[in-house]
Write an enzyme that holds these catalytic residues in place. Structure first.
Site, mmCIF file in Angstrom:
data_model
loop_
_atom_site.group_PDB
_atom_site.id
_atom_site.type_symbol
_atom_site.label_atom_id
_atom_site.label_comp_id
_atom_site.label_asym_id
_atom_site.label_seq_id
_atom_site.Cartn_x
_atom_site.Cartn_y
_atom_site.Cartn_z
ATOM 1 N N GLY A 260 0.866 -1.108 0.279
ATOM 2 C CA GLY A 260 0.517 0.209 0.036
ATOM 3 C C GLY A 260 0.746 0.997 0.112
ATOM 4 N N THR A 261 1.637 1.482 0.751
ATOM 5 C CA THR A 261 2.561 2.425 0.876
ATOM 6 C C THR A 261 3.503 2.769 -0.319
ATOM 7 O OG1 THR A 261 3.389 1.436 3.411
ATOM 8 C CG2 THR A 261 4.863 3.093 1.739
ATOM 9 N N ASN B 135 -7.480 3.882 8.880
ATOM 10 C CA ASN B 135 -7.226 2.424 10.204
ATOM 11 C C ASN B 135 -6.783 2.471 10.766
ATOM 12 O OD1 ASN B 135 -5.323 4.672 8.660
ATOM 13 N ND2 ASN B 135 -4.214 3.806 10.196
ATOM 14 N N GLN C 264 -7.080 -1.095 3.585
ATOM 15 C CA GLN C 264 -8.165 -1.202 5.088
ATOM 16 C C GLN C 264 -9.602 -1.840 4.522
ATOM 17 O OE1 GLN C 264 -7.566 -1.653 7.894
ATOM 18 N NE2 GLN C 264 -5.177 -1.090 8.603
ATOM 19 N N ALA D 15 -1.861 -6.776 -0.049
ATOM 20 C CA ALA D 15 -2.029 -8.401 0.402
ATOM 21 C C ALA D 15 -2.420 -8.424 1.605
ATOM 22 C CB ALA D 15 -0.855 -8.784 -0.440
ATOM 23 N N CYS E 279 3.083 1.404 11.216
ATOM 24 C CA CYS E 279 3.749 2.555 10.721
ATOM 25 C C CYS E 279 3.560 3.856 11.773
ATOM 26 C CB CYS E 279 2.854 3.035 9.265
ATOM 27 S SG CYS E 279 1.603 2.070 8.784
HETATM 28 N N1 PLP Z 1 -2.856 2.305 3.840
HETATM 29 C C1 PLP Z 1 -3.549 2.359 4.953
HETATM 30 C C2 PLP Z 1 -4.935 2.618 5.469
HETATM 31 C C3 PLP Z 1 -3.308 1.522 6.048
HETATM 32 O O1 PLP Z 1 -3.921 1.051 6.954
HETATM 33 C C4 PLP Z 1 -1.927 1.246 6.014
HETATM 34 C C5 PLP Z 1 -0.839 -0.544 6.880
HETATM 35 O O2 PLP Z 1 -1.206 -0.932 7.643
HETATM 36 C C6 PLP Z 1 -0.852 0.988 4.547
HETATM 37 C C7 PLP Z 1 -1.861 2.265 3.883
HETATM 38 C C8 PLP Z 1 0.535 0.836 3.723
HETATM 39 O O3 PLP Z 1 0.552 -0.439 3.300
HETATM 40 P P1 PLP Z 1 1.655 -1.414 3.586
HETATM 41 O O4 PLP Z 1 2.167 -1.567 4.769
HETATM 42 O O5 PLP Z 1 0.670 -2.765 2.597
HETATM 43 O O6 PLP Z 1 2.758 -0.599 2.560
#
Ligand code: PLP
Length: 341
Positions: free
Chosen positions: A34-35, A113, A143, A167, A291
């Site tokens: 997601g990041t 989140n 989420q 994922a 994070c």
């Molecule tokens: N966006 C949201 C709302 C999240 O909760 C998260 C991770 O917890 C992310 C982005 C980041 O995703 P990833 O952990 O796959 O990088």
């Protein structure tokens, strides 16, 4: 032939994930999570569409992987406007006024989140149409993906230009995600140096991650009880916690929310103290998201207008369909003891 076999498996996974998201396989780019998906979308829209106005509209409870790229763009000359979301209510009047000043990007998440608060991307798109905005609409759906079957969530790709998913939120492996890029949207690759992913993202593909992503999506979609089991555990918790802790527990439930996330606050007990106690009993919650767990402040909960006292003691519970009623009871008993620490 090994390479071809691997590519076939990855193609199959792309079909599984894209059909669950409601887009074409060719509109899906696999990423490291997601990041990366959020960074890639935001920097691309800013580079390709800035002529529509060097302004970005977002809100303060977005995930850091949205807020930080936007802050970087701000330091490079973009103006940023944050729509108030007090109590989980997106301020549409403010939003429309802001759109009228011009913008190249609107970035609003599907589900928060830390609180589970759902944002209505259909209504957000409608506001953009009403104001003739030509901004791109990006949605961080990390989420919310597969956590709600509300019509406006299932049809996210209809309303948004880009959508991020990950994922590990649905049982896949960490380090894998995807970005939906609507056909016709101009995209500037974030990672260059290879022709993979139709030349949109360089680097040898994470075949294991993507195949597992497809399998996880398949499992969730096949499991008819997935949403019902999450809701059942949440309801059990809400019923039991109320009689066990009474006034000692505060719960923030936004009007529209996903059921898998619940934010609670155990009066006067610092989050970390509670977490440590629960952890010693083999119960693992969190105080914010992984994070942002290293920072002291909690801008997300502040954005929702929650008080300092609430935030001091806040905990985030994530219900899984694999949690049992017995585990819920253990959690409630443990929270009762923690509330007296
Ligand atoms: N966006 C949201 C709302 C999240 O909760 C998260 C991770 O917890 C992310 C982005 C980041 O995703 P990833 O952990 O796959 O990088």
């Amino acid at each position: 032939s090994f390479g071809i076999a691997a590519a076939e498996k990855s193609t199959y996974a792309r079909v599984q994930v894209s059909s669950a998201l409601g887009c074409l396989p060719t509109e899906l780019m696999f990423t490291s999570g997601g990041t990366e998906s959020n960074n890639a979308a935001i920097f691309s829209h800013a580079a390709k569409y800035y002529r529509a106005g060097k302004r970005i509209i977002t809100q303060k409870s977005e995930h850091p992987s949205v807020l930080e790229p936007i802050k970087r763009l701000e330091s490079e000359g973009f103006e940023v406007d944050y729509v108030p979301v007090d109590n989980g209510n997106f301020d549409y009047a403010y939003f429309k006024k802001s759109l009228l000043k011009g913008a190249c990007l609107v970035s609003i998440m599907q589900a928060n989140n830390q609180t589970g608060c759902l944002f209505d991307l259909k209504k957000i798109r409608e506001s953009m149409l009403e104001t003739n905005s030509s901004a791109m609409l990006h949605c961080d759906a990390v989420q919310g993906f597969l956590k709600t079957d509300l019509d406006n969530a299932r049809n996210l790709c209809k309303y948004c230009d880009t959508v991020s998913i990950s994922a590990h939120k649905i049982g896949g492996l960490k380090g894998c995600g995807a970005l939906f890029i609507k056909k016709g949207v101009r995209f500037k690759p974030f990672i260059v140096g290879g022709e993979q992913e139709s030349s949109l993202r360089g680097g040898t593909e994470n075949i294991v991650g993507t195949v597992a992503f497809g399998a996880a999506v398949n499992d969730v979609c096949k499991n008819k009880d997935y949403a019902a089991d999450i809701l059942a555990r949440r309801n059990e918790f809400l019923q039991q916690i109320d009689s066990a802790l009474g006034e000692k527990i505060k719960i923030f439930i936004p009007k529209n929310h996903i059921n898998s996330i619940l934010n609670i606050s155990v009066a006067h007990v610092k989050s970390e103290v509670c977490l440590n106690y629960l952890s010693s009993r083999g119960i693992f919650l969190s105080a914010s998201s992984a994070c942002s767990s290293r920072t002291k402040e909690n801008p997300t909960l502040e954005a929702f207008g929650l008080s300092k006292e609430y935030i001091y003691s806040s905990l985030r519970i994530a219900f899984s369909p694999f949690n049992t009623s017995e585990e819920v009871k253990i959690l409630v008993d443990a929270l009762k003891i923690a509330s007296e620490l």
